[in-house]
Design a protein around this motif. Structure first.
Motif: not given
Length: 213
Positions: A150-175
């Motif tokens: 992927p040419a774009h950044n991404f951040v994978i977050v694993d929550p401390a409360d054992d909830a399902a992980p999610y991903v944040s991707v920053e795009l030119a116009h939004g997240e």
């Protein structure tokens, strides 16, 4: 609820939470978004951050951060850039707190990218120092890596409360927030490939220090 109904509802929820949110909408009632980023880290057990275009905010010096906050906001949507800078630097305190880990992969060319003259050398020294923190694992993806990722950044977050992980991707116009299990797995597999090809530990720090010297 019946299984098929539950599956449909869950699919709708994942779509709703995975929609791309424009920066204009996110900043409509907020002077900056750094506090939200801090809250995500505070609730995480593990944060995995891939950055191909600039060094991660959690590893930036104040001078580097001040410049990149301005450069990534050409439309002037962030009302309080000084507040954003202060919050970003305060966020870095979490790197020294127990209870969570931060893994970073940066592209090798970022060792040479400088937002303004005189900023890079102290930034790289700070980066090498941060790599020694207990909660931090830093790797550098060499330019010789011959696989397209992927040419774009991404951040994978694993929550401390054992909830399902999610991903944040920053795009030119939004997240884009990615929550669907199969979609998150795409990023988890990409991370595994990147990490497996990257230089880590002392090798990564030595690569950074060679530029400084």
């Amino acid at each position: 609820a019946p299984g098929d109904t539950r599956d449909r509802v869950l699919a709708l929820v994942q779509v709703a939470h995975g929609e791309t949110r424009p920066w204009r909408q996110l900043l409509k009632d907020a002077r900056h978004l750094q506090d939200e980023m801090r809250a995500r880290s505070a609730a995480a057990a593990l944060v995995r951050n891939w950055q191909p275009s600039m060094l991660p905010g959690l590893l930036q010096t104040a001078d580097y951060a001040r410049l990149t906050i301005a450069m990534t906001d050409p439309d002037g949507l962030v009302e309080d850039r000084d507040g954003a800078l202060a919050s970003r630097i305060a966020h870095q305190g979490m790197l020294r707190e127990p209870g969570r880990e931060f893994h970073f992969i940066i592209a090798e060319h970022l060792r040479r990218w400088e937002p303004a003259p005189g900023v890079l050398a102290p930034q790289l020294a700070h980066l090498a120092s941060a790599a020694r923190l207990v909660a931090v694992r830093l790797s550098v993806l060499p330019e010789s890596y011959g696989v397209v990722e992927p040419a774009h950044n991404f951040v994978i977050v694993d929550p401390a409360d054992d909830a399902a992980p999610y991903v944040s991707v920053e795009l030119a116009h939004g997240e884009a927030l990615v929550t669907g299990t199969e979609d998150v797995a795409v990023y988890q597999r990409a991370w595994a490939r990147l990490w497996g090809a990257a230089l880590t530990g002392d090798e990564a720090v030595d690569l950074i220090r060679r530029v400084i010297s």
